[in-house]
Design a protein around this motif. Structure first.
Motif, PDB file in Angstrom:
ATOM      1  N   ALA A   1      -4.998   1.089  -2.888  1.00  0.00           N
ATOM      2  CA  ALA A   1      -5.477   1.784  -1.696  1.00  0.00           C
ATOM      3  C   ALA A   1      -6.450   0.927  -0.909  1.00  0.00           C
ATOM      4  CB  ALA A   1      -6.147   3.092  -2.103  1.00  0.00           C
ATOM      5  N   PHE A   2      -6.260   0.915   0.392  1.00  0.00           N
ATOM      6  CA  PHE A   2      -7.171   0.216   1.296  1.00  0.00           C
ATOM      7  C   PHE A   2      -7.208   0.973   2.616  1.00  0.00           C
ATOM      8  CE2 PHE A   2      -5.699  -2.992  -1.617  1.00  0.00           C
ATOM      9  CZ  PHE A   2      -6.859  -3.709  -1.918  1.00  0.00           C
ATOM     10  N   ILE A   3      -8.328   0.833   3.318  1.00  0.00           N
ATOM     11  CA  ILE A   3      -8.434   1.384   4.662  1.00  0.00           C
ATOM     12  C   ILE A   3      -8.259   0.225   5.636  1.00  0.00           C
ATOM     13  CG2 ILE A   3      -9.916   2.560   6.328  1.00  0.00           C
ATOM     14  CD1 ILE A   3     -11.324   3.876   3.920  1.00  0.00           C
TER      15      ILE A   3
ATOM     16  N   GLN B   1       3.760  -6.509   8.141  1.00  0.00           N
ATOM     17  CA  GLN B   1       3.819  -6.476   6.675  1.00  0.00           C
ATOM     18  C   GLN B   1       4.668  -5.283   6.263  1.00  0.00           C
ATOM     19  OE1 GLN B   1       1.937  -3.777   5.018  1.00  0.00           O
ATOM     20  NE2 GLN B   1       1.886  -3.062   7.136  1.00  0.00           N
ATOM     21  N   LYS B   2       5.005  -5.193   4.972  1.00  0.00           N
ATOM     22  CA  LYS B   2       5.999  -4.221   4.526  1.00  0.00           C
ATOM     23  C   LYS B   2       5.433  -2.859   4.128  1.00  0.00           C
ATOM     24  CE  LYS B   2       9.325  -7.676   2.904  1.00  0.00           C
ATOM     25  NZ  LYS B   2      10.103  -8.176   1.738  1.00  0.00           N
ATOM     26  N   ARG B   3       4.175  -2.757   3.838  1.00  0.00           N
ATOM     27  CA  ARG B   3       3.623  -1.484   3.361  1.00  0.00           C
ATOM     28  C   ARG B   3       3.465  -0.497   4.518  1.00  0.00           C
ATOM     29  NH1 ARG B   3      -1.412  -2.191  -0.610  1.00  0.00           N
ATOM     30  NH2 ARG B   3      -0.935   0.036  -0.810  1.00  0.00           N
ATOM     31  N   GLN B   4       3.699   0.777   4.232  1.00  0.00           N
ATOM     32  CA  GLN B   4       3.545   1.805   5.261  1.00  0.00           C
ATOM     33  C   GLN B   4       2.072   2.166   5.405  1.00  0.00           C
ATOM     34  OE1 GLN B   4       6.085   5.205   4.823  1.00  0.00           O
ATOM     35  NE2 GLN B   4       5.481   6.099   6.762  1.00  0.00           N
ATOM     36  N   ILE B   5       1.622   2.248   6.651  1.00  0.00           N
ATOM     37  CA  ILE B   5       0.239   2.611   6.944  1.00  0.00           C
ATOM     38  C   ILE B   5       0.221   4.027   7.495  1.00  0.00           C
ATOM     39  CG2 ILE B   5      -1.842   2.006   8.234  1.00  0.00           C
ATOM     40  CD1 ILE B   5      -0.724  -0.830   8.495  1.00  0.00           C
ATOM     41  N   TYR B   6      -0.685   4.841   6.990  1.00  0.00           N
ATOM     42  CA  TYR B   6      -0.815   6.236   7.416  1.00  0.00           C
ATOM     43  C   TYR B   6      -2.011   6.345   8.353  1.00  0.00           C
ATOM     44  CZ  TYR B   6       2.590   7.107   3.788  1.00  0.00           C
ATOM     45  OH  TYR B   6       3.739   7.083   3.035  1.00  0.00           O
TER      46      TYR B   6
ATOM     47  N   GLU C   1      -8.338  11.278   2.683  1.00  0.00           N
ATOM     48  CA  GLU C   1      -8.764  11.052   1.304  1.00  0.00           C
ATOM     49  C   GLU C   1      -7.574  11.121   0.348  1.00  0.00           C
ATOM     50  OE1 GLU C   1     -11.873  13.825   0.527  1.00  0.00           O
ATOM     51  OE2 GLU C   1     -13.348  12.764   1.749  1.00  0.00           O
ATOM     52  N   GLU C   2      -6.643  12.020   0.619  1.00  0.00           N
ATOM     53  CA  GLU C   2      -5.442  12.125  -0.231  1.00  0.00           C
ATOM     54  C   GLU C   2      -4.598  10.860  -0.139  1.00  0.00           C
ATOM     55  OE1 GLU C   2      -3.390  15.613   0.997  1.00  0.00           O
ATOM     56  OE2 GLU C   2      -4.980  16.989   0.348  1.00  0.00           O
ATOM     57  N   VAL C   3      -4.522  10.274   1.063  1.00  0.00           N
ATOM     58  CA  VAL C   3      -3.731   9.053   1.263  1.00  0.00           C
ATOM     59  C   VAL C   3      -4.252   7.933   0.372  1.00  0.00           C
ATOM     60  CG1 VAL C   3      -3.194   7.201   2.908  1.00  0.00           C
ATOM     61  CG2 VAL C   3      -2.951   9.595   3.593  1.00  0.00           C
ATOM     62  N   VAL C   4      -5.559   7.696   0.401  1.00  0.00           N
ATOM     63  CA  VAL C   4      -6.097   6.576  -0.375  1.00  0.00           C
ATOM     64  C   VAL C   4      -6.135   6.893  -1.871  1.00  0.00           C
ATOM     65  CG1 VAL C   4      -7.379   5.535   1.514  1.00  0.00           C
ATOM     66  CG2 VAL C   4      -8.463   7.313   0.168  1.00  0.00           C
ATOM     67  N   LYS C   5      -6.350   8.146  -2.211  1.00  0.00           N
ATOM     68  CA  LYS C   5      -6.342   8.502  -3.627  1.00  0.00           C
ATOM     69  C   LYS C   5      -4.963   8.326  -4.239  1.00  0.00           C
ATOM     70  CE  LYS C   5     -10.276  11.693  -3.535  1.00  0.00           C
ATOM     71  NZ  LYS C   5     -10.719  13.124  -3.596  1.00  0.00           N
TER      72      LYS C   5
ATOM     73  N   ARG D   1      -2.295   4.492  -1.254  1.00  0.00           N
ATOM     74  CA  ARG D   1      -1.616   4.057  -0.040  1.00  0.00           C
ATOM     75  C   ARG D   1      -2.586   3.396   0.932  1.00  0.00           C
ATOM     76  NH1 ARG D   1       3.482   6.785   0.287  1.00  0.00           N
ATOM     77  NH2 ARG D   1       3.694   8.322  -1.387  1.00  0.00           N
ATOM     78  N   LEU D   2      -2.040   2.959   2.071  1.00  0.00           N
ATOM     79  CA  LEU D   2      -2.851   2.364   3.130  1.00  0.00           C
ATOM     80  C   LEU D   2      -3.189   3.412   4.177  1.00  0.00           C
ATOM     81  CD1 LEU D   2      -0.991  -1.029   3.806  1.00  0.00           C
ATOM     82  CD2 LEU D   2      -2.967  -0.631   2.321  1.00  0.00           C
ATOM     83  N   LEU D   3      -4.461   3.550   4.476  1.00  0.00           N
ATOM     84  CA  LEU D   3      -4.921   4.462   5.518  1.00  0.00           C
ATOM     85  C   LEU D   3      -5.331   3.642   6.724  1.00  0.00           C
ATOM     86  CD1 LEU D   3      -5.896   7.290   6.511  1.00  0.00           C
ATOM     87  CD2 LEU D   3      -8.117   6.720   5.490  1.00  0.00           C
ATOM     88  N   GLY D   4      -4.806   3.970   7.892  1.00  0.00           N
ATOM     89  CA  GLY D   4      -5.175   3.258   9.114  1.00  0.00           C
ATOM     90  C   GLY D   4      -6.137   4.066   9.964  1.00  0.00           C
TER      91      GLY D   4
END
Length: 205
Positions: free
Chosen positions: A38-40, A58-63, A102-106, A109-112
């Motif tokens: 997880a990263f912001i 990059q390949k990771r999905q950002i929310y 908070e749910e995204v990073v927990k 995943r990547l939070l934008g």
């Protein structure tokens, strides 16, 4: 890598050649984004194309947090939710949006979060908001500064845009210990300072 939505995967595949044509984008520091965890992700904000410009590099999905007005149309809402966006009421203490973030990073995943909170109409950096620092502190999540650097301040079609990924900043590096208002302000300034450095490096080449 966490599973990406099929809409995001297809959208990214279609967007890469289109954005290469429209924006002649280049990428710097992509290796600074780890493949997992997880990263912001904290970019500056110049245009409506910014979320996809950052995502195609990059390949990771950002929310992303996105303004609630974009979700009024049911069809558009369904599409952008699949692309990873979720609504936030700007100018108000949107507890639901914070909980979603908070749910995204927990979930690893990547939070934008756009550090300025809104688009810059002049191309100059705006004052950083504290939202990213708040979520970083509450979830103990590192922050990755990202800079979208157009050739001449504003993003224009067929002019080169550089997307620069900085190195992750830990909570210790951001000075987030107690989460006091002063710490949050200083952490936000530190993130913005790193984004400014990325722009300077991009423009010096």
């Amino acid at each position: 890598m966490k599973r990406r939505s099929i809409v995001f995967v297809i959208g990214r595949i279609l967007a890469i050649p289109l954005f290469k044509l429209l924006f002649h984008y280049r990428v710097k520091g992509k290796e600074n984004l780890p493949k997992d965890g997880a990263f912001i992700v904290c970019p500056n904000h110049l245009s409506n194309a910014d979320p996809m410009l950052v995502s195609v590099t990059q390949k990771r999905q950002i929310y992303y947090m996105a303004k609630a007005e974009l979700f009024k149309n049911p069809f558009a809402s369904a599409v952008i939710r699949e692309l990873g966006a979720f609504p936030v009421d700007r100018g108000a203490g949107d507890g639901k949006a914070i909980n979603t973030a908070e749910e995204v990073v927990k979930d690893g995943r990547l939070l934008g979060i756009f550090i300025e909170g809104t688009r810059s109409k002049t191309g100059e950096f705006l004052r950083p908001k504290s939202g990213a620092a708040v979520v970083a502190f509450q979830t103990k999540t590192p922050v990755i500064p990202v800079c979208v650097t157009p050739k001449n301040k504003k993003i224009k079609l067929f002019q080169r845009v550089t997307i620069s990924w900085g190195k992750p900043l830990s909570l210790e590096e951001l000075g987030l210990i107690s989460g006091s208002p002063a710490e949050l302000r200083n952490a936000s300034r530190r993130i913005m300072d790193e984004i400014k450095k990325l722009r300077e490096e991009a423009l010096s080449e």
